[in-house]
Enzyme design. Structure first.
Site, PDB file in Angstrom:
ATOM      1  N   CYS A  45       0.800  -1.229   0.000  1.00 52.70           N
ATOM      2  CA  CYS A  45       0.000   0.000   0.000  1.00 52.70           C
ATOM      3  C   CYS A  45       0.832   1.277   0.000  1.00 52.70           C
ATOM      4  O   CYS A  45       0.778   2.042  -0.954  1.00 52.70           O
ATOM      5  CB  CYS A  45      -0.932  -0.001   1.209  1.00 52.70           C
ATOM      6  SG  CYS A  45      -2.139  -1.314   1.100  1.00 52.70           S
TER       7      CYS A  45
HETATM    8  N1  LIG Z   1      -2.742  -5.977   1.880  1.00 52.21           N
HETATM    9  C1  LIG Z   1      -3.178  -4.881   2.467  1.00 52.21           C
HETATM   10  O1  LIG Z   1      -2.825  -4.586   3.591  1.00 52.21           O
HETATM   11  C2  LIG Z   1      -4.172  -3.956   1.778  1.00 52.21           C
HETATM   12  C3  LIG Z   1      -4.822  -2.985   2.552  1.00 52.21           C
HETATM   13  C4  LIG Z   1      -5.748  -2.151   1.946  1.00 52.21           C
HETATM   14  C5  LIG Z   1      -5.977  -2.265   0.575  1.00 52.21           C
HETATM   15  N2  LIG Z   1      -5.317  -3.194  -0.176  1.00 52.21           N
HETATM   16  C6  LIG Z   1      -5.642  -3.272  -1.599  1.00 52.21           C
HETATM   17  O2  LIG Z   1      -6.511  -4.382  -1.820  1.00 52.21           O
HETATM   18  C7  LIG Z   1      -6.237  -4.992  -3.077  1.00 52.21           C
HETATM   19  C8  LIG Z   1      -5.900  -6.470  -2.898  1.00 52.21           C
HETATM   20  O3  LIG Z   1      -4.709  -6.566  -2.135  1.00 52.21           O
HETATM   21  P1  LIG Z   1      -4.258  -7.881  -1.387  1.00 52.21           P
HETATM   22  O4  LIG Z   1      -3.152  -7.475  -0.466  1.00 52.21           O
HETATM   23  O5  LIG Z   1      -5.433  -8.602  -0.819  1.00 52.21           O
HETATM   24  O6  LIG Z   1      -3.673  -8.724  -2.618  1.00 52.21           O
HETATM   25  P2  LIG Z   1      -3.181 -10.246  -2.588  1.00 52.21           P
HETATM   26  O7  LIG Z   1      -2.146 -10.347  -3.631  1.00 52.21           O
HETATM   27  O8  LIG Z   1      -2.905 -10.682  -1.182  1.00 52.21           O
HETATM   28  O9  LIG Z   1      -4.464 -11.073  -3.064  1.00 52.21           O
HETATM   29  C9  LIG Z   1      -5.076 -10.881  -4.279  1.00 52.21           C
HETATM   30  C10 LIG Z   1      -5.732 -12.185  -4.717  1.00 52.21           C
HETATM   31  O10 LIG Z   1      -6.452 -11.899  -5.921  1.00 52.21           O
HETATM   32  C11 LIG Z   1      -6.296 -12.992  -6.806  1.00 52.21           C
HETATM   33  N3  LIG Z   1      -6.587 -12.536  -8.162  1.00 52.21           N
HETATM   34  C12 LIG Z   1      -5.789 -11.867  -9.027  1.00 52.21           C
HETATM   35  N4  LIG Z   1      -6.459 -11.585 -10.162  1.00 52.21           N
HETATM   36  C13 LIG Z   1      -7.703 -12.097 -10.008  1.00 52.21           C
HETATM   37  C14 LIG Z   1      -8.856 -12.131 -10.834  1.00 52.21           C
HETATM   38  N5  LIG Z   1      -8.858 -11.558 -12.024  1.00 52.21           N
HETATM   39  N6  LIG Z   1      -9.960 -12.752 -10.356  1.00 52.21           N
HETATM   40  C15 LIG Z   1      -9.947 -13.341  -9.144  1.00 52.21           C
HETATM   41  N7  LIG Z   1      -8.905 -13.342  -8.313  1.00 52.21           N
HETATM   42  C16 LIG Z   1      -7.787 -12.714  -8.737  1.00 52.21           C
HETATM   43  C17 LIG Z   1      -4.877 -13.457  -6.587  1.00 52.21           C
HETATM   44  O11 LIG Z   1      -4.716 -14.814  -7.014  1.00 52.21           O
HETATM   45  C18 LIG Z   1      -4.729 -13.287  -5.062  1.00 52.21           C
HETATM   46  O12 LIG Z   1      -5.068 -14.464  -4.363  1.00 52.21           O
HETATM   47  C19 LIG Z   1      -5.111  -4.170  -3.697  1.00 52.21           C
HETATM   48  O13 LIG Z   1      -5.655  -3.180  -4.523  1.00 52.21           O
HETATM   49  C20 LIG Z   1      -4.458  -3.530  -2.489  1.00 52.21           C
HETATM   50  O14 LIG Z   1      -3.813  -2.318  -2.832  1.00 52.21           O
HETATM   51  C21 LIG Z   1      -4.431  -4.060   0.405  1.00 52.21           C
END
Ligand SMILES: NC(=O)c1ccc[n+]([C@@H]2O[C@H](COP(=O)([O-])OP(=O)(O)OC[C@H]3O[C@@H](n4cnc5c(N)ncnc54)[C@H](O)[C@@H]3O)[C@@H](O)[C@H]2O)c1
Length: 416
Positions: A257
């Site tokens: 992030c």
């Molecule tokens: N990790 C954090 O602390 C956090 C906090 C707030 C916001 N975010 C935001 O949330 C979003 C997700 O982040 P995350 O950390 O959970 O990511 P992550 O990489 O942990 O998980 C994402 C998941 O989405 C899956 N994926 C990818 N493309 C896909 C598709 N087309 N259809 C279905 N599944 C799909 C991947 O296989 C993976 O399992 C990002 O935009 C991130 O910036 C993350």
């Protein structure tokens, strides 16, 4: 409002939401394109520190990588990654997830984007893909909203239930539907007028953090030259009951992030001919911190009559912050790479990261024992996980460069 919900993307953001919904007795299908992820979840393995394995077996929660299984869902929440590719937003996952949802979307359904992105994404990217793929029209046939995820991995105090959730829809009915949806799992839902305000709220929060961390990191560099203990300064300043919020220096910023999100905003405003100077300066300062850590260590070794290129350096913590295994953009990894490039023999300890690959070489985490500490010429504290015995470190390290002010002061302990 109870419906069959679908969480698209089961990572750090999607899985906790899917579990929270199931615990609130909402039937949930968790969908992920990664079949291995689905196999792991079906086998009862959460893979996310904040989600206990037992939680993935919550009644009402199922997992699939077959989009055909989503046809009866009524609410879709997109939690897919939004990385940067060569400094540019990479919305490939958001686009592909939108197409998947469009293929199963029916009249009356709700779609919410949670991925962090630049303002305008819901309306300019997701909306057209949903309309085109479904033959439906947002606002007329289905509901569409944005709600930023504020999850703070490893935070034992604030989770989905007690962190207020910001929601903005493309119109009144969309906003209302999204507010009702999140009210099932969040105590407080904060409504804004549109998707852009909700998208921007997240970017303001993370840019604020990014800029303030850069401010203290820059101060750390010259406070050292002035022989001022910045941590003491911060503790003193934070006694002011209003108008001040403490931020702490460190080896840089990491995770999915803080180093990434402000760039989304910066990219968007650059397209309009503006420069987001605060973000660019903050990026520059924070990106220099790993190199500053290496310089400090080189100087300290030099004072001890040692050359970095012939030294054994034990790094404590590889993850980007305490309490998590996530090494994405971790400044600790950056420090280790730079130390190796200078010829140092680098080892690391991290109870959350048993193995890591640094520039093609696989390293295994060391146990944090007296012998391991004593064998190193220097110990660098990068990510102070709660499980580290810092008293042991203080007692047995030849000397410590502590980038987080985690170790108690001592003759052989030097702060950043
Ligand atoms: N990790 C954090 O602390 C956090 C906090 C707030 C916001 N975010 C935001 O949330 C979003 C997700 O982040 P995350 O950390 O959970 O990511 P992550 O990489 O942990 O998980 C994402 C998941 O989405 C899956 N994926 C990818 N493309 C896909 C598709 N087309 N259809 C279905 N599944 C799909 C991947 O296989 C993976 O399992 C990002 O935009 C991130 O910036 C993350």
């Amino acid at each position: 409002m109870s419906c069959l919900a679908c969480v698209v993307g089961l990572g750090y953001v999607g899985l906790p939401l899917a579990v929270a919904l199931a615990e609130a007795e909402v039937e949930v299908v968790g969908y992920d394109v990664n079949p291995e992820r689905i196999a792991g979840l079906r086998a009862g393995c959460s893979g996310i520190e904040d989600v206990p394995d037992a939680a993935v077996s919550t009644p009402g929660l199922s997992f699939t990588s077959d989009s055909g299984d989503l046809a009866t869902c009524q609410a879709y929440v997109l939690c897919v990654p939004t990385p940067l590719r060569e400094g540019m937003p990479d919305l490939a996952a958001v686009e592909s997830a939108s197409r998947t949802v469009a293929s199963v979307l029916r009249a009356g359904d709700l779609v919410v984007l949670e991925s962090t992105t630049y303002p305008g994404t819901t309306e300019e990217v997701v909306w057209p893909l949903l309309d085109a793929g479904s033959g439906l029209v947002a606002g007329r046939d289905y509901l569409l909203a944005y709600s930023p995820e504020r999850i703070d991995p490893g935070n034992p105090t604030y989770g989905i239930r007690n962190t207020p959730k910001v929601v903005g829809g493309i119109d009144g009915p969309s906003t209302k539907a999204a507010v009702d949806f999140y009210a099932q799992v969040c105590d407080t839902v904060v409504q804004v007028d549109g998707t852009r305000e909700a998208e921007m709220a997240k970017l303001l929060e993370n840019t604020f953090r990014h800029v303030n961390i850069a401010l203290v990191n820059e101060m750390a560099v010259f406070c050292r030259e002035l022989d001022i203990d910045l941590w003491q300064v911060i503790e003193a300043a934070r006694t002011k009951p209003f108008g001040f919020m403490p931020f702490y220096p460190g080896p840089g910023v990491g995770g999915h992030c803080i180093p990434v999100d402000p760039s989304y905003l910066s990219w968007r405003v650059r397209k309009m001919g503006f420069t987001f100077r605060f973000v660019e300066l903050a990026q520059e300062i924070n990106a220099q911190m790993p190199s500053y850590v290496v310089t400090r260590l080189t100087d300290l070794l030099n004072d001890a009559g040692l050359a970095l290129s012939r030294s054994k350096v034990l790094c404590l913590g590889a993850a980007y912050k305490p309490g998590v295994a996530d090494c994405r953009e971790s400044p600790a990894i950056e420090v280790m790479k730079r130390l190796r490039r200078k010829g140092a023999e680098v080892s690391y300890a991290d109870p959350y990261v048993p193995e890591l690959v640094l520039e093609g070489e696989r390293l295994s985490a060391e146990p944090l024992t007296q012998q391991v500490l004593a064998a190193a010429d220097a110990v660098v504290v990068l990510t102070p996980h709660a499980g580290f015995d810092l008293e042991l470190v203080r007692a047995h390290a030849a000397f410590v460069l502590d980038t987080r002010a985690a170790v108690l002061a001592g003759d052989r302990v030097f702060r950043l």
